[in-house]
Write a protein that holds these residues in place. Structure first.
Motif, mmCIF file in Angstrom:
data_model
loop_
_atom_site.group_PDB
_atom_site.id
_atom_site.type_symbol
_atom_site.label_atom_id
_atom_site.label_comp_id
_atom_site.label_asym_id
_atom_site.label_seq_id
_atom_site.Cartn_x
_atom_site.Cartn_y
_atom_site.Cartn_z
ATOM 1 N N GLU A 173 0.829 -1.206 0.000
ATOM 2 C CA GLU A 173 0.000 0.000 0.000
ATOM 3 C C GLU A 173 0.862 1.255 0.000
ATOM 4 O O GLU A 173 0.569 2.218 -0.715
ATOM 5 N N LYS A 174 1.936 1.250 0.793
ATOM 6 C CA LYS A 174 2.855 2.398 0.809
ATOM 7 C C LYS A 174 3.500 2.599 -0.556
ATOM 8 O O LYS A 174 3.612 3.722 -1.044
ATOM 9 N N GLU A 175 3.923 1.488 -1.184
ATOM 10 C CA GLU A 175 4.536 1.571 -2.511
ATOM 11 C C GLU A 175 3.539 2.111 -3.537
ATOM 12 O O GLU A 175 3.889 2.920 -4.391
ATOM 13 N N ARG A 176 2.303 1.694 -3.432
ATOM 14 C CA ARG A 176 1.265 2.161 -4.352
ATOM 15 C C ARG A 176 1.040 3.660 -4.185
ATOM 16 O O ARG A 176 0.945 4.401 -5.164
ATOM 17 N N LEU A 177 0.988 4.113 -2.924
ATOM 18 C CA LEU A 177 0.798 5.541 -2.663
ATOM 19 C C LEU A 177 1.984 6.368 -3.161
ATOM 20 O O LEU A 177 1.802 7.452 -3.717
ATOM 21 N N LEU A 178 3.198 5.841 -2.969
ATOM 22 C CA LEU A 178 4.381 6.539 -3.469
ATOM 23 C C LEU A 178 4.356 6.641 -4.995
ATOM 24 O O LEU A 178 4.706 7.672 -5.563
ATOM 25 N N ALA A 179 3.947 5.567 -5.645
ATOM 26 C CA ALA A 179 3.866 5.569 -7.103
ATOM 27 C C ALA A 179 2.828 6.588 -7.583
ATOM 28 O O ALA A 179 3.052 7.294 -8.572
ATOM 29 N N LEU A 180 1.706 6.696 -6.871
ATOM 30 C CA LEU A 180 0.698 7.689 -7.223
ATOM 31 C C LEU A 180 1.228 9.113 -7.070
ATOM 32 O O LEU A 180 0.992 9.982 -7.911
ATOM 33 N N GLU A 181 1.970 9.351 -5.989
ATOM 34 C CA GLU A 181 2.552 10.677 -5.747
ATOM 35 C C GLU A 181 3.543 11.046 -6.848
ATOM 36 O O GLU A 181 3.577 12.186 -7.308
ATOM 37 N N LYS A 182 4.354 10.075 -7.274
ATOM 38 C CA LYS A 182 5.323 10.314 -8.332
ATOM 39 C C LYS A 182 4.627 10.656 -9.648
ATOM 40 O O LYS A 182 5.060 11.519 -10.393
ATOM 41 N N ARG A 183 3.518 9.964 -9.924
ATOM 42 C CA ARG A 183 2.764 10.236 -11.144
ATOM 43 C C ARG A 183 2.203 11.659 -11.123
ATOM 44 O O ARG A 183 2.188 12.348 -12.129
ATOM 45 N N LYS A 184 1.725 12.071 -9.942
ATOM 46 C CA LYS A 184 1.179 13.421 -9.812
ATOM 47 C C LYS A 184 2.267 14.479 -10.003
ATOM 48 O O LYS A 184 2.017 15.538 -10.574
ATOM 49 N N GLU A 185 3.469 14.174 -9.512
ATOM 50 C CA GLU A 185 4.592 15.117 -9.645
ATOM 51 C C GLU A 185 5.014 15.260 -11.096
ATOM 52 O O GLU A 185 5.397 16.335 -11.539
ATOM 53 N N ILE A 186 4.963 14.176 -11.850
ATOM 54 C CA ILE A 186 5.383 14.187 -13.253
ATOM 55 C C ILE A 186 4.439 15.040 -14.068
ATOM 56 O O ILE A 186 4.864 15.771 -14.961
ATOM 57 N N ARG A 187 3.185 15.013 -13.768
ATOM 58 C CA ARG A 187 2.170 15.767 -14.538
ATOM 59 C C ARG A 187 2.266 17.197 -14.279
ATOM 60 O O ARG A 187 2.620 18.101 -14.068
#
Length: 106
Positions: free
Chosen positions: A92-106
Motif C-alpha cells: 500500500e505504501k509503494e502504491r501511494l508513493l507511485a501515485l505521488e510520483k505520477r502526480k509530480e510528473i504531470r
C-alpha cells in the motif's frame, strides 16, 4: 517449530475442509427391518437419513471449530498473519508513493 509456512497453511486447509466418511448408523432412531411393508421401510430409511445427516453435520462442525480454535492460537499462524499484514502495508505504501510520483510528473 521447523514447519514451513506452506506446510502450516496446507495443514490447516486440509483440516478446515474436513468431511467425515463415517456412516453415523448409530444415530438411527428406527430399525428398518421391523417395517411391515416396503413403503414403511422406505419412510423409516428416509427418517433415519435425516438423523444421520444431522449427526454428521454436528460432528463435522465440531471438528472444524476445533481446527479454528487451534488455528487462532497457533504461533506459526499468528506469525504468518503478521507477515501478510506487513506485506500488505508495504504494498500500500509503494502504491501511494507511485501515485505521488505520477502526480509530480504531470
Amino acid at each position: 517449530s521447523t514447519s514451513s509456512d506452506k506446510d502450516v497453511l496446507s495443514f490447516y486447509a486440509v483440516w478446515s475442509g474436513f468431511v467425515s466418511r463415517l456412516s453415523f448408523g448409530w444415530a438411527d432412531q428406527y430399525n428398518p427391518n421391523e417395517a411391515e411393508t416396503r413403503y414403511q421401510r422406505r419412510a423409516i430409511e428416509k427418517e433415519n437419513k435425516k438423523y444421520r445427516d444431522a449427526e454428521k453435520r454436528r460432528y463435522v462442525e465440531q471438528v472444524r471449530s476445533l481446527v479454528e480454535f487451534c488455528k487462532k492460537r497457533d504461533k506459526r499462524m499468528i506469525g504468518i498473519k503478521k507477515k501478510k499484514q506487513e506485506l500488505k502495508l508495504k504494498q500500500e505504501k509503494e502504491r501511494l508513493l507511485a501515485l505521488e510520483k505520477r502526480k509530480e510528473i504531470r
